[in-house]
Design a protein around this motif. Structure first.
Motif, short mmCIF file in Angstrom:
data_model
loop_
_atom_site.label_atom_id
_atom_site.label_comp_id
_atom_site.label_asym_id
_atom_site.label_seq_id
_atom_site.Cartn_x
_atom_site.Cartn_y
_atom_site.Cartn_z
N UNK A 197 -5.30 -120.25 -3.39
CA UNK A 197 -6.29 -120.45 -2.33
C UNK A 197 -6.91 -119.12 -1.90
N UNK A 198 -7.03 -118.23 -2.86
CA UNK A 198 -7.70 -116.95 -2.65
C UNK A 198 -9.04 -117.01 -3.40
N UNK A 199 -10.13 -116.96 -2.68
CA UNK A 199 -11.45 -117.05 -3.31
C UNK A 199 -11.67 -115.83 -4.20
N UNK A 200 -11.77 -116.05 -5.51
CA UNK A 200 -11.91 -114.96 -6.47
C UNK A 200 -13.33 -114.94 -7.01
N UNK A 201 -14.00 -113.84 -6.80
CA UNK A 201 -15.39 -113.70 -7.24
C UNK A 201 -15.46 -113.48 -8.75
N UNK A 202 -14.61 -112.57 -9.23
CA UNK A 202 -14.62 -112.21 -10.65
C UNK A 202 -13.19 -112.17 -11.17
N UNK A 203 -12.94 -112.86 -12.27
CA UNK A 203 -11.65 -112.78 -12.95
C UNK A 203 -11.82 -112.00 -14.23
#
Length: 476
Positions: A197-203
């Motif tokens: 539940x951590x909004x990740x912009x770029x993986x």
């Protein structure tokens, strides 16, 4: 926040108590419980959270969350609320984010996964952002850095910190005007839902090698854990030279950018000013990943590569110490691919002897041990096998496993189980012009032997070894 507010968007069953409880915090570690805390019971590898319910209540927990039923809970006082949820790991991820106000949604979050290179790539991205005036935090194996300054260390030495600690830290980052956060996303962290539940912009998908197979139950489970980042991230940066990463990226629904030995996001690097000064082909690839990440957040290629000269390796990554004509390198390399990459870099000067000191961790991936033995024997002039966090395993058995991979090589091999003595022996044997590699622990400051955790730092031991060598030479 009231418990009723915390759980209103989450499926759960109330077994006893009231949902009007005040929530002062949340944790899965009974030692961190405080007044009005929610204690989330999870079954770990070694211990079960059920064993610590009474301790948690004694410390102030007013709500217990479980993901199992048909248990005898009659000993828990009726005033304590008990909830059952489908998955405790997902619940603590969700609840931790909500209690902190979902801070990741206010940040540009870059999550880096891969068997090798997570720490270096994370720091490279942080360094490039900083030189362009962007306030960035790097959170991972070597600590918590804001604008390149160490501000703390992760609890329990975890590469990816638990959600209960991560989200409050992200809120602190916002309060310090940080806009970009770079996280190391380990396979264990991903599989245990710490980033769910951590909004990740770029993986970022770097590579897949041999590591943590035993902890996940096999190679496929390990790859599946890494692949979770694909669905969590809005967009991806992918190493096109790694076929497993490319295959994982095919399931992406957002934008995907690729880098390789020849290009970064389709721009040929051989004719477009890409040049790094950090040693090693593997670190050049790490720099390519970092440049691609900057492009993903909106920088032009030209601007991203214009400051490559600022890049420097983090602690314990080809960390160099020289004395009396001997160059010693301390590196975290603890997988076959990582050890090969470091040794290929150090062996570029064919005329120099390379002495390699390393071991393999206990209770971890025995299949990689002979592979690392073969790599060391192939590239080194002399190999010294020693302990590297043997944990509960017999150090001698670990060495035996490593030795199996050295069969057929003519390189001399010595065994000194005591890592301190092994480092001293390597330094004493090394002559002017020689290179000594101390591999496996890098930045780590402890050694895990049995149930003991002892202070131990490779670079400090190297310096002490040179002092002892100088004294011995004076006495002779």
């Amino acid at each position: 926040m009231l418990l009723s507010e915390l759980i209103k968007e989450w499926p759960c069953t109330l077994l006893q108590g009231s949902i009007r409880q005040i929530v002062g915090g949340i944790t899965e570690n009974s030692k961190r419980v405080k007044k009005d805390y929610v204690f989330v019971v999870r079954k770990g590898t070694l211990r079960d959270g059920l064993e610590f319910i009474e301790e948690a209540i004694a410390k102030g927990a007013t709500t217990i969350v479980l993901d199992r039923v048909n248990m005898d809970l009659c000993h828990i006082h009726p005033s304590v609320t008990i909830l059952v949820v489908p998955d405790s790991s997902l619940f603590i991820s969700f609840a931790s984010a909500k209690l902190a106000g979902n801070p990741a949604s206010e940040l540009t979050v870059i999550a880096v996964t891969g068997t090798n290179g997570k720490t270096t790539v994370s720091h490279f991205i942080g360094q490039l952002l900083a030189v362009h005036g962007v306030r960035a935090a790097v959170i991972g194996t070597t600590g918590i850095f804001i604008d390149g300054v160490l501000t703390g260390t992760p609890a329990d030495s975890l590469t990816t910190m638990p959600a209960e600690q991560l989200h409050p830290l992200l809120r602190t980052c916002i309060e310090k005007q940080v806009t970009h956060v770079i996280l190391e996303a380990s396979s264990i962290g991903l599989s245990s839902n710490r980033l769910a539940h951590c909004s990740i912009t770029i993986g970022i998908l770097l590579n897949v090698g041999v590591d943590h197979y035993a902890e996940h139950g096999g190679r496929k489970a390990y790859i599946d854990a890494k692949k979770r980042l694909v669905s969590l991230a809005d967009q991806l940066v992918v190493n096109e030279s790694d076929p497993v990463c490319v295959e994982m990226s095919r399931e992406a629904t957002g934008k995907v950018m690729y880098f390789s030995e020849t290009h970064i996001n389709r721009i040929l690097t051989s004719i477009n000013g890409f040049r790094v000064e950090v040693p090693g082909q593997h670190n050049e690839m790490n720099a390519r990943a970092a440049v691609c990440a900057l492009q993903a957040v909106g920088f032009s290629f030209e601007k991203a590569v214009s400051k490559l000269a600022v890049l420097k390796l983090p602690e314990g990554r080809l960390e160099k110490y020289s004395q009396s004509g001997v160059d010693v390198f301390v590196d975290y390399a603890h997988t076959p691919d990582a050890l090969r990459a470091v040794l290929e870099t150090l062996c570029e000067e064919k005329t120099r002897n390379v002495v390699t000191v390393f071991g393999c961790g206990g209770n971890r991936d025995p299949e990689k041990r002979p592979q690392m033995g073969a790599v060391a024997a192939q590239y080194s002039s002399h190999v010294i096998l020693t302990s590297d966090n043997p944990r509960s395993e017999d150090p001698s058995q670990i060495i035996t496993d490593i030795l199996a991979g050295t069969l057929g090589f003519a390189v001399p091999i010595d065994v000194l189980l005591d890592r301190k003595l092994a480092i001293r022996y390597a330094i004493r044997q090394a002559g002017k012009g020689d290179i000594v590699l101390i591999a496996g622990k890098g930045h780590e400051k402890i050694q895990q032997i049995g149930t003991r955790t002892e202070p131990f730092c490779d670079i400090d031991e190297v310096k002490l070894a040179f002092t002892d060598k100088a004294v011995a030479e004076e006495d002779s």
